[in-house]
Design a protein around this motif. Structure first.
Motif, PDB file in Angstrom:
ATOM      1  N   SER A  17       0.822  -1.203   0.000  1.00 55.69           N
ATOM      2  CA  SER A  17       0.000   0.000   0.000  1.00 55.69           C
ATOM      3  C   SER A  17       0.859   1.257   0.000  1.00 55.69           C
ATOM      4  O   SER A  17       0.579   2.231  -0.689  1.00 55.69           O
ATOM      5  CB  SER A  17      -0.927  -0.001   1.219  1.00 55.69           C
ATOM      6  OG  SER A  17      -1.658   1.187   1.288  1.00 55.69           O
ATOM      7  N   ASP A 100     -10.953   8.831 -14.747  1.00 56.08           N
ATOM      8  CA  ASP A 100     -11.762   8.558 -13.555  1.00 56.08           C
ATOM      9  C   ASP A 100     -11.936   9.850 -12.761  1.00 56.08           C
ATOM     10  O   ASP A 100     -11.066  10.726 -12.783  1.00 56.08           O
ATOM     11  CB  ASP A 100     -11.088   7.506 -12.668  1.00 56.08           C
ATOM     12  CG  ASP A 100     -11.209   6.108 -13.242  1.00 56.08           C
ATOM     13  OD1 ASP A 100     -12.073   5.890 -14.131  1.00 56.08           O
ATOM     14  OD2 ASP A 100     -10.433   5.226 -12.824  1.00 56.08           O
ATOM     15  N   SER A 102     -13.244  11.705  -8.920  1.00 54.83           N
ATOM     16  CA  SER A 102     -13.641  11.607  -7.520  1.00 54.83           C
ATOM     17  C   SER A 102     -15.127  11.903  -7.431  1.00 54.83           C
ATOM     18  O   SER A 102     -15.770  12.247  -8.424  1.00 54.83           O
ATOM     19  CB  SER A 102     -12.874  12.644  -6.681  1.00 54.83           C
ATOM     20  OG  SER A 102     -13.327  13.966  -7.007  1.00 54.83           O
ATOM     21  N   ASP A 103     -15.675  11.817  -6.236  1.00 56.47           N
ATOM     22  CA  ASP A 103     -17.024  12.317  -6.005  1.00 56.47           C
ATOM     23  C   ASP A 103     -17.031  13.819  -6.281  1.00 56.47           C
ATOM     24  O   ASP A 103     -15.994  14.494  -6.154  1.00 56.47           O
ATOM     25  CB  ASP A 103     -17.443  12.076  -4.546  1.00 56.47           C
ATOM     26  CG  ASP A 103     -17.576  10.592  -4.219  1.00 56.47           C
ATOM     27  OD1 ASP A 103     -17.802   9.789  -5.139  1.00 56.47           O
ATOM     28  OD2 ASP A 103     -17.444  10.252  -3.023  1.00 56.47           O
ATOM     29  N   SER A 213      -6.873   4.582 -11.585  1.00 53.32           N
ATOM     30  CA  SER A 213      -6.031   5.115 -10.522  1.00 53.32           C
ATOM     31  C   SER A 213      -6.452   4.590  -9.151  1.00 53.32           C
ATOM     32  O   SER A 213      -7.633   4.544  -8.821  1.00 53.32           O
ATOM     33  CB  SER A 213      -6.101   6.644 -10.513  1.00 53.32           C
ATOM     34  OG  SER A 213      -5.425   7.177  -9.386  1.00 53.32           O
ATOM     35  N   LYS A 214      -5.448   4.216  -8.346  1.00 48.46           N
ATOM     36  CA  LYS A 214      -5.708   3.724  -6.991  1.00 48.46           C
ATOM     37  C   LYS A 214      -5.928   4.867  -5.999  1.00 48.46           C
ATOM     38  O   LYS A 214      -6.186   4.644  -4.816  1.00 48.46           O
ATOM     39  CB  LYS A 214      -4.541   2.857  -6.524  1.00 48.46           C
ATOM     40  CG  LYS A 214      -4.391   1.553  -7.300  1.00 48.46           C
ATOM     41  CD  LYS A 214      -3.207   0.750  -6.795  1.00 48.46           C
ATOM     42  CE  LYS A 214      -3.164  -0.641  -7.415  1.00 48.46           C
ATOM     43  NZ  LYS A 214      -3.000  -0.602  -8.879  1.00 48.46           N
ATOM     44  N   VAL A 216      -8.346   7.183  -6.199  1.00 47.03           N
ATOM     45  CA  VAL A 216      -9.730   7.661  -6.154  1.00 47.03           C
ATOM     46  C   VAL A 216     -10.415   7.378  -4.822  1.00 47.03           C
ATOM     47  O   VAL A 216     -11.027   8.274  -4.221  1.00 47.03           O
ATOM     48  CB  VAL A 216     -10.560   7.074  -7.317  1.00 47.03           C
ATOM     49  CG1 VAL A 216     -12.005   7.569  -7.242  1.00 47.03           C
ATOM     50  CG2 VAL A 216      -9.944   7.461  -8.656  1.00 47.03           C
ATOM     51  N   SER A 217     -10.346   6.152  -4.342  1.00 50.65           N
ATOM     52  CA  SER A 217     -11.075   5.796  -3.115  1.00 50.65           C
ATOM     53  C   SER A 217     -10.553   6.575  -1.914  1.00 50.65           C
ATOM     54  O   SER A 217     -11.328   7.037  -1.061  1.00 50.65           O
ATOM     55  CB  SER A 217     -10.986   4.290  -2.849  1.00 50.65           C
ATOM     56  OG  SER A 217      -9.629   3.887  -2.695  1.00 50.65           O
ATOM     57  N   GLY A 218      -9.240   6.758  -1.828  1.00 48.86           N
ATOM     58  CA  GLY A 218      -8.669   7.514  -0.719  1.00 48.86           C
ATOM     59  C   GLY A 218      -9.054   8.981  -0.766  1.00 48.86           C
ATOM     60  O   GLY A 218      -9.314   9.602   0.270  1.00 48.86           O
ATOM     61  N   ASN A 220     -11.802  10.201  -2.141  1.00 43.05           N
ATOM     62  CA  ASN A 220     -13.214  10.274  -1.762  1.00 43.05           C
ATOM     63  C   ASN A 220     -13.389  10.195  -0.246  1.00 43.05           C
ATOM     64  O   ASN A 220     -14.211  10.910   0.339  1.00 43.05           O
ATOM     65  CB  ASN A 220     -14.010   9.158  -2.440  1.00 43.05           C
ATOM     66  CG  ASN A 220     -14.259   9.423  -3.905  1.00 43.05           C
ATOM     67  OD1 ASN A 220     -14.184  10.569  -4.359  1.00 43.05           O
ATOM     68  ND2 ASN A 220     -14.567   8.383  -4.657  1.00 43.05           N
ATOM     69  N   LYS A 221     -12.615   9.345   0.381  1.00 41.61           N
ATOM     70  CA  LYS A 221     -12.672   9.213   1.842  1.00 41.61           C
ATOM     71  C   LYS A 221     -12.246  10.528   2.509  1.00 41.61           C
ATOM     72  O   LYS A 221     -12.896  11.001   3.452  1.00 41.61           O
ATOM     73  CB  LYS A 221     -11.771   8.069   2.296  1.00 41.61           C
ATOM     74  CG  LYS A 221     -11.764   7.813   3.808  1.00 41.61           C
ATOM     75  CD  LYS A 221     -10.943   6.554   4.123  1.00 41.61           C
ATOM     76  CE  LYS A 221     -10.929   6.264   5.621  1.00 41.61           C
ATOM     77  NZ  LYS A 221     -10.126   7.242   6.373  1.00 41.61           N
ATOM     78  N   LYS A 224     -14.978  13.211   2.184  1.00 42.61           N
ATOM     79  CA  LYS A 224     -16.084  12.968   3.114  1.00 42.61           C
ATOM     80  C   LYS A 224     -15.699  13.398   4.533  1.00 42.61           C
ATOM     81  O   LYS A 224     -16.502  13.996   5.250  1.00 42.61           O
ATOM     82  CB  LYS A 224     -16.479  11.493   3.088  1.00 42.61           C
ATOM     83  CG  LYS A 224     -17.208  11.078   1.820  1.00 42.61           C
ATOM     84  CD  LYS A 224     -17.503   9.588   1.798  1.00 42.61           C
ATOM     85  CE  LYS A 224     -18.187   9.184   0.501  1.00 42.61           C
ATOM     86  NZ  LYS A 224     -18.378   7.715   0.385  1.00 42.61           N
TER      87      LYS A 224
END
Length: 246
Positions: A17, A100, A102-103, A213-214, A216-218, A220-221, A224
């Protein structure tokens, strides 16, 4: 032995990671999109700049900002020369096919700007025989082309030239993103220009990444969390002068 294996596996996951984001990222931003990003006292500042800095801090990301004209951002992401872009980029289907997102982090729309003494243009239907200025490679171009002949649309690489064309009489109107136009109306163009008509094409801005891309999820977190703990509101008020709508 099982416990040792479990510990080794956990360390391996953590290591992989960390390696995924170990390299210094190249993060593109627009050079002239006030108040989201613009140059002030020799450095780039704005809502997008501050927002990304906060996201990067929360994700422990190492990065360099890369200022560039907006029309080069999507191609740069597709080519892999850019790792992320924060530039007031409208999330729309044609772009989501090649990058891609993000939110959404800002709800916007397009508006029409005219000179203060113009009483002929009241909404978008009045533009069919007018000269319209807008910014190259933006969603504003798509809207303009639905109502204005292509020969009457003037495209510029940055906001300053687009607004200058209106002010000097080279264009009858500007179509562009609401927050940028409103900022110009209230500051640099105060008393000389006015917004007419409603907001067109309600839309959201998102941070853009190369496909797969890896990050995106981070991201978005982090977004939030920023909205939940009030950081997003603080940045919003700092740059727009009012709180975001609930």
């Amino acid at each position: 032995m099982k416990r040792l294996i479990a510990i080794f596996a956990a360390l391996l996951v953590l290591s992989v990671s960390s390696v995924a984001f170990a390299q210094k990222l190249v993060v593109a931003h627009d050079t002239n999109f006030k108040p989201f990003e613009f140059k002030q006292n020799g450095e780039y500042v704005g809502f997008d700049i501050d927002m990304w800095k906060e996201i990067a801090k929360r994700m422990n990301l190492d990065y360099d900002f890369q200022p560039m004209d907006f029309n080069g951002i999507i191609p740069g992401l597709q080519a892999g020369s850019i790792d992320a872009a924060v530039a007031g980029i409208t999330i729309k289907p044609s772009r989501a096919e090649v990058v891609d997102f993000s939110d959404g982090y800002y709800d916007s729309g397009l508006v029409i700007l005219v000179r203060e003494d113009n009483n002929d243009i009241k909404d978008i239907n009045d533009l069919k025989d007018k000269i319209v200025a807008t910014k190259l490679a933006t969603s504003s171009v798509d809207l303009a082309q639905q109502y204005v002949p292509k020969k009457n649309i003037k495209l510029f690489p940055n906001n300053d030239n687009m607004f200058m064309e209106l002010m000097t009489g080279g264009a009858d109107a500007v179509i562009f993103d609401m927050p940028v136009v409103k900022d110009f109306e209230a500051k640099a163009g105060k008393g000389m220009v006015k917004v007419v008509g409603p907001i067109y094409q309600g839309q959201a801005y998102g941070i853009a990444f190369p496909k797969g891309s890896k990050l995106v999820s981070g991201v978005n977190k982090a977004l939030k969390e920023m909205k939940a703990d009030g950081t997003y509101n603080e940045l919003f008020i700092k740059w727009f002068g009012y709180a975001p709508a609930k």
